[in-house]
Design a protein around this motif. Sequence first.
Motif, PDB file in Angstrom:
ATOM      1  N   ARG A   1       0.844  -1.208   0.000  1.00  0.00           N
ATOM      2  CA  ARG A   1       0.000   0.000   0.000  1.00  0.00           C
ATOM      3  C   ARG A   1       0.880   1.259   0.000  1.00  0.00           C
ATOM      4  O   ARG A   1       0.658   2.189  -0.775  1.00  0.00           O
ATOM      5  N   LEU A   2       1.884   1.278   0.885  1.00  0.00           N
ATOM      6  CA  LEU A   2       2.753   2.461   0.949  1.00  0.00           C
ATOM      7  C   LEU A   2       3.521   2.649  -0.356  1.00  0.00           C
ATOM      8  O   LEU A   2       3.714   3.778  -0.820  1.00  0.00           O
ATOM      9  N   HIS A   3       3.919   1.542  -0.969  1.00  0.00           N
ATOM     10  CA  HIS A   3       4.628   1.625  -2.248  1.00  0.00           C
ATOM     11  C   HIS A   3       3.704   2.191  -3.326  1.00  0.00           C
ATOM     12  O   HIS A   3       4.079   3.065  -4.105  1.00  0.00           O
ATOM     13  N   GLU A   4       2.481   1.691  -3.336  1.00  0.00           N
ATOM     14  CA  GLU A   4       1.486   2.136  -4.325  1.00  0.00           C
ATOM     15  C   GLU A   4       1.227   3.647  -4.204  1.00  0.00           C
ATOM     16  O   GLU A   4       1.138   4.359  -5.192  1.00  0.00           O
ATOM     17  N   ILE A   5       1.138   4.134  -2.952  1.00  0.00           N
ATOM     18  CA  ILE A   5       0.794   5.541  -2.742  1.00  0.00           C
ATOM     19  C   ILE A   5       1.995   6.454  -2.976  1.00  0.00           C
ATOM     20  O   ILE A   5       1.877   7.517  -3.571  1.00  0.00           O
TER      21      ILE A   5
ATOM     22  N   GLU B   1      -2.938  11.333  -7.338  1.00  0.00           N
ATOM     23  CA  GLU B   1      -1.885  11.811  -8.255  1.00  0.00           C
ATOM     24  C   GLU B   1      -1.055  12.918  -7.605  1.00  0.00           C
ATOM     25  O   GLU B   1       0.172  12.958  -7.744  1.00  0.00           O
ATOM     26  N   ILE B   2      -1.739  13.823  -6.923  1.00  0.00           N
ATOM     27  CA  ILE B   2      -1.038  14.932  -6.264  1.00  0.00           C
ATOM     28  C   ILE B   2      -0.127  14.383  -5.168  1.00  0.00           C
ATOM     29  O   ILE B   2       1.038  14.779  -5.041  1.00  0.00           O
ATOM     30  N   VAL B   3      -0.671  13.443  -4.396  1.00  0.00           N
ATOM     31  CA  VAL B   3       0.123  12.823  -3.334  1.00  0.00           C
ATOM     32  C   VAL B   3       1.372  12.192  -3.931  1.00  0.00           C
ATOM     33  O   VAL B   3       2.486  12.348  -3.427  1.00  0.00           O
ATOM     34  N   ARG B   4       1.186  11.494  -5.042  1.00  0.00           N
ATOM     35  CA  ARG B   4       2.313  10.822  -5.670  1.00  0.00           C
ATOM     36  C   ARG B   4       3.384  11.827  -6.102  1.00  0.00           C
ATOM     37  O   ARG B   4       4.580  11.618  -5.901  1.00  0.00           O
TER      38      ARG B   4
END
Length: 463
Positions: free
Chosen positions: A83-87, A239-242
Motif C-alpha cells: 500500500r505504501l509503495h502504491e501511494i 496523483e497529487i500525493v504521488r
Amino acid sequence: MPTIIEPFRIKSVEPITMTTRQEREGYLRAAHFNLFLIRARDVLIDLLTDSGTGAMSAAQWAGIMRGDESYAGADSFYRFHDRLHEITGFDHILPTHQGRASERILFEIMGGEGKVVPNNTHFDTTLANVEHSGARAVNLPIEEGRDPRSRHPFKGNMDVVALETLITETGAEHIPLVMLTVTNNSGGGQPVSLGNIRAVREVCDRHGLPLFLDACRFAENAWFIKQREEGQQDRSVAEIVREMFDLCDGATISAKKDGMVNMGGVLLMRDPALFEKATNLLILTEGYVTYGGLSGRDLEAMAQGFKEVLREDYLRYRIRSTAYLGERLLQMGVQIIEPPGGHAIYVDAGALCPHIPAEQFPGQAVVCALYREGGVRACEIGSVMFGTHAAGDAAGGAGGADAGPAMELVRLAIPRRVYTQSHIDYVLEVFEEVLKHRDSIRGMRIVEAPAALRHFTAKFAEV
Ligand code: F0G
C-alpha cells in the motif's frame, strides 16, 4: 446539495459521560488546572489532539482480525508495504511505532554536532530529535505564515530565499537534509503548495541536498493543493500525493494522523545505504524490519487506513468540518489563525482575554474556561508550552533562535471521523458562553513545574 455530510454511518458507539459544571469544577481543581491531568472519561468533547484519536472503519477492524503475527515476513507487513509503495512510489519502507520513532532513527543517522536542519516549521518532537542528535533546527516559514491574519492560501510554505541564504551562510556540507512539514502543524495546520515543494527541491538539487517530508498529514495537504493551486483541480488527490512524494528523497510519517490508525508510523527512504543504516537501528530499538515495534494487526489497519484517507468524499468532509468550526468562531468574533487549517483551529487566546498578561498564561486560562463551561478539552500552545524554550514563532511553533514573537494560542484539534456536526455546534455554544463572561476569566500562575516539557505535568493556581 450544499450540506457536506459525514460520508459514513456509525456502526459502533462510545458513550460520552455527561458532567455538571460543579463536577467539572472539582475535576479541574483536582487536576491543578492542567487538562493533561484530567481523566478522559471526565471530558465531553476531546479536542486535545488529532493524533491516534480517530475512529477506524469496519474494514480496518476486519483487518485487525486477520493480522498475521508472524515474527518475520508476515502477510500483514506485505499488505502494508504494498500500500505504501502504491501511494508513495518508495521501495524502501520501514514500519515504526509512531512518527517520533521514525524521526529518532533519521536524525541519529543524519543529524549530529555542527549540523543544521532547515524545516518550514519543526514540530516539537522533530525539533527535540534534531537537537538530541546535537544538530540545530531552523524554521523558515514564509512571512505570511507568521501573520495570523494573512489569508495566503499556502501559509505552510517554506521561504525559499531564506533557505538559499541559510545554505550559503552555513555551507551545504553542514546541512544533512532539508525538511518540509505537510501540513505545517506548528504553523497552524497550513498547507504547502506543490509549487513550493518543487522550488525547495530545486534549491536542494543545486546544493546536492536530500529533501525529506514530515508527511503526517499528506492527504489533507494534497486536498488543499487540489482546491487552491492553479492547474491542480482536475487531478486526483492520489496523483497529487504521488507527485509530493516523487519530489523527495525520504519521509517520516506518523500514521496516527492521515494513516487513520491509533498507533503506527513509517520511515521512507530512497538511498539504499541510508536505508541499511536505518534498518539496523530499527532492529536495535524498535523491532524486526517486518513489524517495527507494531503488531501484525496494526500493519493491517494502516494498510487500509492509508487507502481510505485518499477518498475525496472523506477529505472534502474532513477539511470542510474544520473550516466550519473556524468560520463560526470568526463570525462570533473569536480571532483564529486564518484561514482555518486542515486538522485544527488555533484560537488567539491573547486577543480573547486581553486583560490577562502573557505571564499569567491566557491560553491556559481559556483552556480551563472551555472545560469548566462545557467539558471541552483543548490544548494550550503558548507561554506554558514554550515559556522555558526560546519564544515560539507566530503560530506557537517550535522555538529556536530564529523564532518570531510568541502567540498565546489554544488549539482545537479535530479527531478523524469521531465527532458529528452537532458536537461541533455544542463546542461553538460553549465558546458563546465563555465569550459572555470573558472579562471575568482569571489568569494562572504556575505552582509547580518540571524543567522540560512542563505543559504535560505543571500544576497551576488561579491568580
Ligand atoms: N510531526 C508532526 C507534524 C506532528 O504533528 C507529530 C505529532 C509528529 C511529527 C510526531 O508524531 O506523535 O506519532 O510521534 N503530532 C501530535 C499533535 C502529537 O498533537 O499534533 P507521533
